[in-house]
Design an enzyme around this catalytic site. Sequence first.
Site, PDB file in Angstrom:
ATOM      1  N   GLU A  90       0.813  -1.211   0.000  1.00  0.00           N
ATOM      2  CA  GLU A  90       0.000   0.000   0.000  1.00  0.00           C
ATOM      3  C   GLU A  90       0.849   1.265   0.000  1.00  0.00           C
ATOM      4  O   GLU A  90       0.419   2.312  -0.452  1.00  0.00           O
ATOM      5  CB  GLU A  90      -0.919   0.004   1.231  1.00  0.00           C
ATOM      6  CG  GLU A  90      -2.369  -0.137   0.849  1.00  0.00           C
ATOM      7  CD  GLU A  90      -3.314  -0.182   2.029  1.00  0.00           C
ATOM      8  OE1 GLU A  90      -4.296  -0.919   1.910  1.00  0.00           O
ATOM      9  OE2 GLU A  90      -3.092   0.481   3.056  1.00  0.00           O
ATOM     10  N   HIS A 119       7.819 -26.869  -1.420  1.00  0.00           N
ATOM     11  CA  HIS A 119       7.140 -27.975  -2.094  1.00  0.00           C
ATOM     12  C   HIS A 119       5.991 -27.492  -2.967  1.00  0.00           C
ATOM     13  O   HIS A 119       5.202 -28.289  -3.458  1.00  0.00           O
ATOM     14  CB  HIS A 119       6.650 -28.990  -1.048  1.00  0.00           C
ATOM     15  CG  HIS A 119       7.783 -29.610  -0.286  1.00  0.00           C
ATOM     16  ND1 HIS A 119       8.278 -30.867  -0.562  1.00  0.00           N
ATOM     17  CD2 HIS A 119       8.551 -29.116   0.709  1.00  0.00           C
ATOM     18  CE1 HIS A 119       9.288 -31.127   0.250  1.00  0.00           C
ATOM     19  NE2 HIS A 119       9.486 -30.078   1.040  1.00  0.00           N
ATOM     20  N   LYS A 126     -14.125   0.063  -4.002  1.00  0.00           N
ATOM     21  CA  LYS A 126     -15.230   0.493  -3.133  1.00  0.00           C
ATOM     22  C   LYS A 126     -16.288   1.227  -3.949  1.00  0.00           C
ATOM     23  O   LYS A 126     -17.474   0.995  -3.777  1.00  0.00           O
ATOM     24  CB  LYS A 126     -14.705   1.421  -2.032  1.00  0.00           C
ATOM     25  CG  LYS A 126     -13.821   0.737  -1.016  1.00  0.00           C
ATOM     26  CD  LYS A 126     -13.463   1.715   0.089  1.00  0.00           C
ATOM     27  CE  LYS A 126     -12.327   1.199   0.933  1.00  0.00           C
ATOM     28  NZ  LYS A 126     -11.766   2.204   1.815  1.00  0.00           N
TER      29      LYS A 126
END
Length: 436
Positions: A289, A310, A424
């Site tokens: 951010e 793995h 948003k």
Amino acid sequence: MKDLRIDYSRATDFFGAHELEEMAPITEWAAERLRNGQGPGSDFIGWLDWPIQDERQEMDRILACARRIQAHSEVLVVVGIGGSYLGTKAALSFLEPAFDWMNQGKKRKFPQVLFAGTQLSGSYHKQLLEALEGRDFSVNMISKSGTTTEPAIAFRALRRMLEERYGAEGAKERIIATTDANKGALRGLADEKGYETFVVPDDIGGRFSVLTAVGLLPMAVAGLDVEAMMDGAVQMRERCLLPFGENPALQYAALRNIFLRKGKAIELLTYYEPGLQYLAEWWKQLYGESEGKDQRGVFPASAGFTTDLHSMGQYIQDGRRHIFETVMLIDDFQEDLPISEVEGNPDGLNYLAGKTLNYVNAMAAEGTLQAHTEGGVPNLLIHLPDMTETSLGALFYFFEKACGVSGLMLGVNPFDQPGVEAYKKNMFRLLGKPGA
Ligand code: PA5
């Protein structure tokens, strides 16, 4: 206290000494701009001196509130998203015994901390409410803006449950709001209902707030030594004021910018202790951010070893060469498990008899380090002295300081997050929010 240290000796095949020398003054210049409030986002640098200032005055009230919650609650639900919960989650995963969650009721010394509002899953939140049936719980609603949708929805449901169970007065005793001093819906509600409140300072953004009441209150409820954590941050703050050659945060900021300029656009934060998993999640938010804007920034990713060797190991060893690795290593462990000798050696492991799991883990780390550097992945090492509150406080501050400096070196504002608004806007339009 032994010190956190950064070791770049395993990355020197990937850059010349002159490059680091050139980068040193640029990094010190960025650090100076950060300190003097000359860079973009300078309204949000309150975290730089926070460990030596205000939080100490607030500490008594945090500890008193934590004791009150401990006295009546088996569970504390932390409601928050992003910087409002990741620091706490990181600290719990680093410091609590791995199987502490299995202890219930009288077996627990301190309340269990659960999380809500970290996403919008209906089943998660329904199951959380079911799990809270018959358990005494409190809620710490944490939102700096006081308007974030995910925690607001979760808080609505939890507040209702508390009010139905304990009545308005009882619920008031069990709800603590951590939010802005003056603004936002949560501030209004807390004032109206008379909840105890803690303030997220104006000049400290969410992802830099772990060492304020945002992180310290829930950590204290869980029984962590938050004063030791602050001591660690204070000591690291001192080290982060030193010249480049003795300053781990400046060195880290410089090295990651050197790698970025060489086309290593992905930083993989790796660790060999599962307790570091959420520290890596906190770090991803901090760097993602802060730096990911204006089409710039190192992409922060993480992997837990040896587990992810793995799954991700093949790519790291042999895929596209755009990665550098920052490895977090713990120097001293309080606990270990020896490997025993077995008659007949059916699994072929007797060559390890008398050794311990931590020894094998250390050899896995060394082997991986050799393999990845040979495969073209520079490795920076961050040595943590141990898994204690003091070391974690130092680590939080170290990463925050390096992030602020690194962001300014990139030429971005490390303290805003305009890109978070895009999803948003669309969500609110789709939901039919008035005015969206
Ligand atoms: O770093 C930030 O400021 C954000 O990521 C916030 O932590 C996150 O969006 C939560 O915001 P708030 O605490 O206002 O609910």
